[in-house]
Write a protein that holds these residues in place. Structure first.
Motif, mmCIF file in Angstrom:
data_model
loop_
_atom_site.group_PDB
_atom_site.id
_atom_site.type_symbol
_atom_site.label_atom_id
_atom_site.label_comp_id
_atom_site.label_asym_id
_atom_site.label_seq_id
_atom_site.Cartn_x
_atom_site.Cartn_y
_atom_site.Cartn_z
ATOM 1 N N GLY A 1 77.346 4.377 -6.185
ATOM 2 C CA GLY A 1 77.435 5.680 -5.537
ATOM 3 C C GLY A 1 77.965 6.677 -6.541
ATOM 4 N N TYR A 2 78.140 7.915 -6.106
ATOM 5 C CA TYR A 2 78.651 8.946 -7.003
ATOM 6 C C TYR A 2 80.083 8.626 -7.425
ATOM 7 C CZ TYR A 2 74.780 12.141 -5.886
ATOM 8 O OH TYR A 2 73.555 12.749 -5.732
ATOM 9 N N ARG A 3 80.389 8.911 -8.674
ATOM 10 C CA ARG A 3 81.715 8.663 -9.223
ATOM 11 C C ARG A 3 82.748 9.491 -8.449
ATOM 12 N NH1 ARG A 3 83.089 6.986 -15.113
ATOM 13 N NH2 ARG A 3 81.124 5.979 -14.674
ATOM 14 N N VAL A 4 83.718 8.812 -7.850
ATOM 15 C CA VAL A 4 84.687 9.421 -6.949
ATOM 16 C C VAL A 4 85.497 10.522 -7.629
ATOM 17 C CG1 VAL A 4 86.741 8.950 -5.546
ATOM 18 C CG2 VAL A 4 84.792 7.358 -5.500
ATOM 19 N N LEU B 1 86.822 16.243 -8.126
ATOM 20 C CA LEU B 1 87.079 17.391 -8.995
ATOM 21 C C LEU B 1 86.209 18.587 -8.586
ATOM 22 C CD1 LEU B 1 88.651 18.274 -11.566
ATOM 23 C CD2 LEU B 1 86.622 17.618 -12.855
ATOM 24 N N VAL B 2 84.924 18.344 -8.363
ATOM 25 C CA VAL B 2 84.008 19.414 -7.959
ATOM 26 C C VAL B 2 84.363 19.920 -6.567
ATOM 27 C CG1 VAL B 2 81.602 19.918 -7.350
ATOM 28 C CG2 VAL B 2 82.131 18.702 -9.467
ATOM 29 N N THR B 3 84.662 19.016 -5.654
ATOM 30 C CA THR B 3 84.959 19.456 -4.298
ATOM 31 C C THR B 3 86.281 20.216 -4.226
ATOM 32 O OG1 THR B 3 85.819 17.257 -3.711
ATOM 33 C CG2 THR B 3 83.523 17.731 -3.149
ATOM 34 N N ARG C 1 74.095 24.158 -7.511
ATOM 35 C CA ARG C 1 72.782 23.510 -7.592
ATOM 36 C C ARG C 1 72.695 22.554 -8.779
ATOM 37 N NH1 ARG C 1 69.570 29.061 -6.668
ATOM 38 N NH2 ARG C 1 69.404 29.001 -4.401
ATOM 39 N N ALA C 2 73.389 22.872 -9.858
ATOM 40 C CA ALA C 2 73.279 22.086 -11.092
ATOM 41 C C ALA C 2 74.248 20.909 -11.163
ATOM 42 C CB ALA C 2 73.504 22.996 -12.300
ATOM 43 N N VAL C 3 75.087 20.741 -10.165
ATOM 44 C CA VAL C 3 76.069 19.658 -10.197
ATOM 45 C C VAL C 3 75.361 18.311 -10.261
ATOM 46 C CG1 VAL C 3 77.760 18.436 -8.770
ATOM 47 C CG2 VAL C 3 77.930 20.888 -9.035
ATOM 48 N N ALA C 4 75.845 17.467 -11.152
ATOM 49 C CA ALA C 4 75.328 16.100 -11.271
ATOM 50 C C ALA C 4 76.517 15.170 -11.486
ATOM 51 C CB ALA C 4 74.355 16.003 -12.444
ATOM 52 N N PHE C 5 76.452 14.021 -10.879
ATOM 53 C CA PHE C 5 77.547 13.063 -10.976
ATOM 54 C C PHE C 5 77.054 11.763 -11.593
ATOM 55 C CE2 PHE C 5 78.259 15.584 -7.077
ATOM 56 C CZ PHE C 5 79.422 16.235 -7.452
ATOM 57 N N ARG D 1 80.204 1.693 -9.205
ATOM 58 C CA ARG D 1 80.179 0.735 -8.087
ATOM 59 C C ARG D 1 81.241 1.152 -7.072
ATOM 60 N NH1 ARG D 1 77.278 -4.038 -8.897
ATOM 61 N NH2 ARG D 1 76.702 -4.380 -11.065
ATOM 62 N N GLY D 2 80.842 1.106 -5.806
ATOM 63 C CA GLY D 2 81.787 1.462 -4.754
ATOM 64 C C GLY D 2 82.070 2.957 -4.676
ATOM 65 N N GLY D 3 81.199 3.771 -5.246
ATOM 66 C CA GLY D 3 81.407 5.221 -5.257
ATOM 67 C C GLY D 3 81.098 5.859 -3.910
ATOM 68 N N TYR D 4 81.169 7.184 -3.911
ATOM 69 C CA TYR D 4 80.866 7.938 -2.696
ATOM 70 C C TYR D 4 79.385 7.817 -2.353
ATOM 71 C CZ TYR D 4 85.303 10.587 -2.518
ATOM 72 O OH TYR D 4 86.602 10.977 -2.400
ATOM 73 N N ARG D 5 79.106 7.823 -1.051
ATOM 74 C CA ARG D 5 77.731 7.763 -0.557
ATOM 75 C C ARG D 5 77.014 9.062 -0.938
ATOM 76 N NH1 ARG D 5 75.859 4.184 2.542
ATOM 77 N NH2 ARG D 5 77.891 3.527 3.316
ATOM 78 N N GLU D 6 75.924 8.926 -1.683
ATOM 79 C CA GLU D 6 75.203 10.076 -2.232
ATOM 80 C C GLU D 6 74.735 11.050 -1.161
ATOM 81 O OE1 GLU D 6 72.138 8.966 -5.171
ATOM 82 O OE2 GLU D 6 73.085 6.987 -5.115
ATOM 83 N N THR D 7 74.183 10.538 -0.066
ATOM 84 C CA THR D 7 73.612 11.419 0.953
ATOM 85 C C THR D 7 74.659 12.342 1.565
ATOM 86 O OG1 THR D 7 73.824 9.639 2.592
ATOM 87 C CG2 THR D 7 71.667 9.928 1.540
#
Length: 187
Positions: A127-130, A135-137, A156-160, A164-170
């Motif tokens: 998942g996305y790196r926590v 930090l972005v949020t 719009r340009a944010v990318a993570f 393993r065990g990261g935040y759920r992308e959706t």
């Protein structure tokens, strides 16, 4: 050579080298559909539809950054039209009220404790790196609370990166979309 062949060759630069780009035909078809929808009301597309469109990646496709920038401008135009229509139909106070409710809903999510703002995937999945999402949020929460400088293009340009065990992308993507919606509503 047909007009569509000429257009597909000149619309956007091609991805270079081994880099993949967006498949040209689906991009051209979507842009034609968006143009028809905007100019003639031929089809009902929304700013959210444009924000969520995805294209296959192929060799010698359109350069991703160029297409994404164009989609951002198109989304802005649709959002402005939607805002005008909604304010004309329901009034400015109803539009502001709806936007305020959405912003508060997003802020409530972003105010959760660090590391627990979104559901996590299992330890066996990526998942996305926590830390990056948090930090972005944090920055987005400051934007919603105090008006700290953040642009629609930055969101719009944010990318993570993944972990393993990261935040759920959706879930993260849905909140980022909601932030863009709020930003476009008050633009």
């Amino acid at each position: 050579m047909t007009t569509s062949e000429t257009t597909s060759r000149t619309s956007f630069p091609e991805a270079r080298g081994r880099e993949k780009g967006y498949d040209k035909q689906p991009v051209d078809e979507f842009l034609a559909r968006a143009r028809a929808s905007f100019e003639q009301g031929a089809e009902s597309l929304t700013a959210a539809d444009i924000r969520q469109v995805a294209f296959p990646l192929v060799k010698h496709g359109y350069a991703i950054a160029s297409v994404d920038a164009a989609l951002g401008r198109i989304e802005d135009a649709f959002a402005a039209r939607e805002r005008s229509s909604a304010m004309a139909a329901a009034g400015a106070s109803a539009w502001v009220g709806h936007t305020r409710e959405l912003a508060q809903e997003v802020l409530d999510r972003l105010s959760r404790p660090t590391g627990r703002r979104f559901d996590r995937v299992s330890r066996l999945r990526y998942g996305y790196r926590v830390a990056e999402v948090d930090l972005v949020t944090d920055k987005l929460a400051r934007f919603l609370e105090t008006g700290d400088a953040v642009t629609v293009e930055q969101v719009r340009a944010v990318a993570f990166r993944m972990q393993r065990g990261g935040y759920r992308e959706t879930q993260v993507d849905a909140v980022l979309d909601a932030v863009v919606e709020v930003m476009l509503a008050v633009k």
